[in-house]
Design a protein around this motif. Structure first.
Motif, PDB file in Angstrom:
ATOM      1  N   ASP A   1      69.220  53.029 -36.762  1.00  0.00           N
ATOM      2  CA  ASP A   1      70.131  52.554 -37.533  1.00  0.00           C
ATOM      3  C   ASP A   1      70.987  51.392 -37.021  1.00  0.00           C
ATOM      4  O   ASP A   1      71.499  50.733 -37.834  1.00  0.00           O
ATOM      5  CB  ASP A   1      71.032  54.016 -38.031  1.00  0.00           C
ATOM      6  N   TYR A   2      71.383  51.649 -35.787  1.00  0.00           N
ATOM      7  CA  TYR A   2      72.311  50.769 -35.232  1.00  0.00           C
ATOM      8  C   TYR A   2      71.463  50.437 -33.663  1.00  0.00           C
ATOM      9  O   TYR A   2      71.164  51.156 -32.939  1.00  0.00           O
ATOM     10  CB  TYR A   2      73.752  51.257 -35.078  1.00  0.00           C
ATOM     11  N   VAL A   3      71.772  49.249 -33.260  1.00  0.00           N
ATOM     12  CA  VAL A   3      71.471  48.810 -31.840  1.00  0.00           C
ATOM     13  C   VAL A   3      72.850  48.059 -31.265  1.00  0.00           C
ATOM     14  O   VAL A   3      73.337  47.365 -31.814  1.00  0.00           O
ATOM     15  CB  VAL A   3      70.602  47.774 -31.781  1.00  0.00           C
ATOM     16  N   ILE A   4      73.250  48.749 -30.169  1.00  0.00           N
ATOM     17  CA  ILE A   4      74.651  48.438 -29.396  1.00  0.00           C
ATOM     18  C   ILE A   4      74.105  47.823 -28.185  1.00  0.00           C
ATOM     19  O   ILE A   4      73.230  48.329 -27.499  1.00  0.00           O
ATOM     20  CB  ILE A   4      75.466  49.567 -29.337  1.00  0.00           C
ATOM     21  N   VAL A   5      74.735  46.554 -27.919  1.00  0.00           N
ATOM     22  CA  VAL A   5      74.288  46.006 -26.678  1.00  0.00           C
ATOM     23  C   VAL A   5      75.687  45.967 -25.890  1.00  0.00           C
ATOM     24  O   VAL A   5      76.470  45.350 -26.115  1.00  0.00           O
ATOM     25  CB  VAL A   5      74.138  44.425 -27.152  1.00  0.00           C
ATOM     26  N   GLY A   6      75.463  46.794 -24.829  1.00  0.00           N
ATOM     27  CA  GLY A   6      76.523  46.926 -23.745  1.00  0.00           C
ATOM     28  C   GLY A   6      76.898  48.333 -23.705  1.00  0.00           C
ATOM     29  O   GLY A   6      77.213  49.035 -24.779  1.00  0.00           O
ATOM     30  N   ALA A   7      77.057  48.848 -22.551  1.00  0.00           N
ATOM     31  CA  ALA A   7      77.406  50.382 -22.349  1.00  0.00           C
ATOM     32  C   ALA A   7      78.641  50.413 -21.263  1.00  0.00           C
ATOM     33  O   ALA A   7      78.511  51.203 -20.375  1.00  0.00           O
ATOM     34  CB  ALA A   7      76.234  51.094 -21.760  1.00  0.00           C
ATOM     35  N   GLY A   8      79.515  49.583 -22.038  1.00  0.00           N
ATOM     36  CA  GLY A   8      80.891  49.576 -21.024  1.00  0.00           C
ATOM     37  C   GLY A   8      81.713  50.839 -21.569  1.00  0.00           C
ATOM     38  O   GLY A   8      81.338  51.854 -21.366  1.00  0.00           O
ATOM     39  N   ILE A   9      82.957  50.253 -22.075  1.00  0.00           N
ATOM     40  CA  ILE A   9      83.703  51.481 -22.764  1.00  0.00           C
ATOM     41  C   ILE A   9      83.490  51.508 -24.296  1.00  0.00           C
ATOM     42  O   ILE A   9      83.343  52.542 -24.595  1.00  0.00           O
ATOM     43  CB  ILE A   9      85.220  51.088 -22.391  1.00  0.00           C
ATOM     44  N   ALA A  10      83.419  50.403 -24.803  1.00  0.00           N
ATOM     45  CA  ALA A  10      83.064  50.568 -26.528  1.00  0.00           C
ATOM     46  C   ALA A  10      81.837  50.607 -26.700  1.00  0.00           C
ATOM     47  O   ALA A  10      81.707  51.614 -27.753  1.00  0.00           O
ATOM     48  CB  ALA A  10      83.586  49.046 -27.019  1.00  0.00           C
ATOM     49  N   GLY A  11      80.933  50.368 -26.127  1.00  0.00           N
ATOM     50  CA  GLY A  11      79.327  50.865 -26.518  1.00  0.00           C
ATOM     51  C   GLY A  11      79.148  52.326 -26.639  1.00  0.00           C
ATOM     52  O   GLY A  11      78.568  52.967 -27.682  1.00  0.00           O
ATOM     53  N   PRO A  12      79.289  53.020 -25.725  1.00  0.00           N
ATOM     54  CA  PRO A  12      79.190  54.413 -25.753  1.00  0.00           C
ATOM     55  C   PRO A  12      79.856  55.250 -26.554  1.00  0.00           C
ATOM     56  O   PRO A  12      79.405  56.155 -27.296  1.00  0.00           O
ATOM     57  CB  PRO A  12      79.352  54.759 -24.123  1.00  0.00           C
ATOM     58  N   ALA A  13      81.371  54.665 -26.961  1.00  0.00           N
ATOM     59  CA  ALA A  13      82.176  55.400 -27.670  1.00  0.00           C
ATOM     60  C   ALA A  13      81.563  55.225 -29.168  1.00  0.00           C
ATOM     61  O   ALA A  13      81.622  55.992 -30.091  1.00  0.00           O
ATOM     62  CB  ALA A  13      83.639  54.850 -27.602  1.00  0.00           C
ATOM     63  N   LEU A  14      81.267  54.114 -29.544  1.00  0.00           N
ATOM     64  CA  LEU A  14      80.735  53.488 -30.684  1.00  0.00           C
ATOM     65  C   LEU A  14      79.399  54.338 -31.061  1.00  0.00           C
ATOM     66  O   LEU A  14      79.318  54.696 -32.033  1.00  0.00           O
ATOM     67  CB  LEU A  14      80.275  52.031 -31.098  1.00  0.00           C
TER      68      LEU A  14
ATOM     69  N   VAL B   1      71.499  52.053 -27.352  1.00  0.00           N
ATOM     70  CA  VAL B   1      72.353  51.307 -26.763  1.00  0.00           C
ATOM     71  C   VAL B   1      71.781  50.541 -25.590  1.00  0.00           C
ATOM     72  O   VAL B   1      70.949  51.445 -24.596  1.00  0.00           O
ATOM     73  CB  VAL B   1      73.410  52.394 -26.050  1.00  0.00           C
ATOM     74  N   VAL B   2      71.647  49.442 -25.406  1.00  0.00           N
ATOM     75  CA  VAL B   2      70.963  48.602 -24.435  1.00  0.00           C
ATOM     76  C   VAL B   2      72.134  47.835 -23.429  1.00  0.00           C
ATOM     77  O   VAL B   2      73.029  47.453 -23.751  1.00  0.00           O
ATOM     78  CB  VAL B   2      70.229  47.405 -25.150  1.00  0.00           C
ATOM     79  N   GLU B   3      71.825  48.321 -22.110  1.00  0.00           N
ATOM     80  CA  GLU B   3      72.375  47.884 -21.282  1.00  0.00           C
ATOM     81  C   GLU B   3      71.677  47.532 -19.985  1.00  0.00           C
ATOM     82  O   GLU B   3      70.641  48.089 -19.687  1.00  0.00           O
ATOM     83  CB  GLU B   3      73.379  49.187 -20.554  1.00  0.00           C
ATOM     84  N   ARG B   4      72.174  46.163 -19.410  1.00  0.00           N
ATOM     85  CA  ARG B   4      71.356  45.606 -18.343  1.00  0.00           C
ATOM     86  C   ARG B   4      71.598  46.483 -16.996  1.00  0.00           C
ATOM     87  O   ARG B   4      70.578  46.357 -16.125  1.00  0.00           O
ATOM     88  CB  ARG B   4      72.079  44.139 -18.077  1.00  0.00           C
ATOM     89  N   ASP B   5      72.439  47.150 -16.730  1.00  0.00           N
ATOM     90  CA  ASP B   5      72.320  47.894 -15.443  1.00  0.00           C
ATOM     91  C   ASP B   5      73.336  49.118 -15.584  1.00  0.00           C
ATOM     92  O   ASP B   5      74.479  49.237 -16.133  1.00  0.00           O
ATOM     93  CB  ASP B   5      73.155  47.066 -14.431  1.00  0.00           C
ATOM     94  N   LEU B   6      72.477  50.292 -15.676  1.00  0.00           N
ATOM     95  CA  LEU B   6      73.105  51.529 -15.665  1.00  0.00           C
ATOM     96  C   LEU B   6      73.762  52.222 -14.613  1.00  0.00           C
ATOM     97  O   LEU B   6      74.222  53.247 -14.732  1.00  0.00           O
ATOM     98  CB  LEU B   6      72.190  52.715 -16.459  1.00  0.00           C
ATOM     99  N   ARG B   7      73.726  51.402 -13.587  1.00  0.00           N
ATOM    100  CA  ARG B   7      74.600  52.082 -12.376  1.00  0.00           C
ATOM    101  C   ARG B   7      75.821  51.961 -12.490  1.00  0.00           C
ATOM    102  O   ARG B   7      76.487  51.183 -13.426  1.00  0.00           O
ATOM    103  CB  ARG B   7      74.201  51.318 -11.170  1.00  0.00           C
ATOM    104  N   GLU B   8      76.844  52.674 -11.770  1.00  0.00           N
ATOM    105  CA  GLU B   8      78.089  52.801 -11.879  1.00  0.00           C
ATOM    106  C   GLU B   8      78.939  51.592 -11.676  1.00  0.00           C
ATOM    107  O   GLU B   8      78.694  51.048 -10.634  1.00  0.00           O
ATOM    108  CB  GLU B   8      78.971  53.700 -10.858  1.00  0.00           C
ATOM    109  N   PRO B   9      79.701  50.807 -12.475  1.00  0.00           N
ATOM    110  CA  PRO B   9      80.289  49.522 -12.280  1.00  0.00           C
ATOM    111  C   PRO B   9      81.212  49.617 -10.934  1.00  0.00           C
ATOM    112  O   PRO B   9      81.976  50.767 -10.936  1.00  0.00           O
ATOM    113  CB  PRO B   9      81.162  49.305 -13.571  1.00  0.00           C
ATOM    114  N   ASP B  10      81.359  48.871 -10.382  1.00  0.00           N
ATOM    115  CA  ASP B  10      81.912  48.555  -9.174  1.00  0.00           C
ATOM    116  C   ASP B  10      83.039  47.525  -9.304  1.00  0.00           C
ATOM    117  O   ASP B  10      82.854  46.422  -8.846  1.00  0.00           O
ATOM    118  CB  ASP B  10      81.169  48.347  -7.916  1.00  0.00           C
TER     119      ASP B  10
END
Length: 170
Positions: free
Chosen positions: A7-20, A33-42
């Motif tokens: 139904d939806y494709v979200i690009v980016g899993a920072g703060i807004a992407g997962p909440a949406l 949810v498509v994210e280029r790097d799922l490691r913990e942001p540093d």
């Protein structure tokens, strides 16, 4: 519906992407949810989530994303100017005939993002994909976004397309 239709494709899993993603999935939608790097942001920064953000997490049912990350309650601001200190507290709210203090939270950015991703991934209807978006697919006649083309993060796999449902026409 195929395993590449959502139904939806979200690009980016920072703060807004997962909440949406949580909000859409809780309303019965399927979300990628498509994210280029799922490691913990540093990042060498902290975050301050204002009281409205804390309330939004509560309304989404994912306020627990603030747990286990040493989130420090914040009751407002303190300003220092020429040796003077000025406290600027968050306003109180009236609820059920009582005055309640509101608080924000201060925390490490990366830990919060990881907790948000975990909360979203545990929500039925949400799928995460670690990949790079290489192209936005649009309808050439209307310009509406239809989906995305991706390649795995190593760049070795072929492009794969994922589609969201087209917008309804009015």
């Amino acid at each position: 519906m195929s395993d590449r239709d959502y139904d939806y494709v979200i690009v980016g899993a920072g703060i807004a992407g997962p909440a949406l993603a949580v909000g859409f999935a809780k309303s019965g939608r399927s979300v990628l949810v498509v994210e280029r790097d799922l490691r913990e942001p540093d990042r060498i920064v902290g975050e301050l989530l204002q009281p409205g953000g804390v309330n939004a997490l509560r309304e989404l049912g994912i306020e627990h994303a603030l747990e286990g990350i040493d989130a420090v309650p914040s009751k407002g601001y303190q300003v220092f100017y020429h040796g003077e200190t000025v406290n600027i507290p968050y306003p109180t709210i009236e609820a059920d005939g009582k005055t309640q203090e509101v608080t924000g939270r201060s925390f490490h950015h990366g830990r919060f993002v990881m907790n948000l991703r975990k909360a979203a991934s545990e929500t039925p209807g949400v799928t995460f994909l670690e990949a790079n978006v290489t192209e936005i697919i649009t309808n050439p006649h209307t310009g509406h976004v239809l989906g995305v083309k991706t390649v795995d993060k190593t760049g070795r796999l072929q492009h794969v397309s994922y589609f969201a449902k087209p917008p309804c026409s009015s």
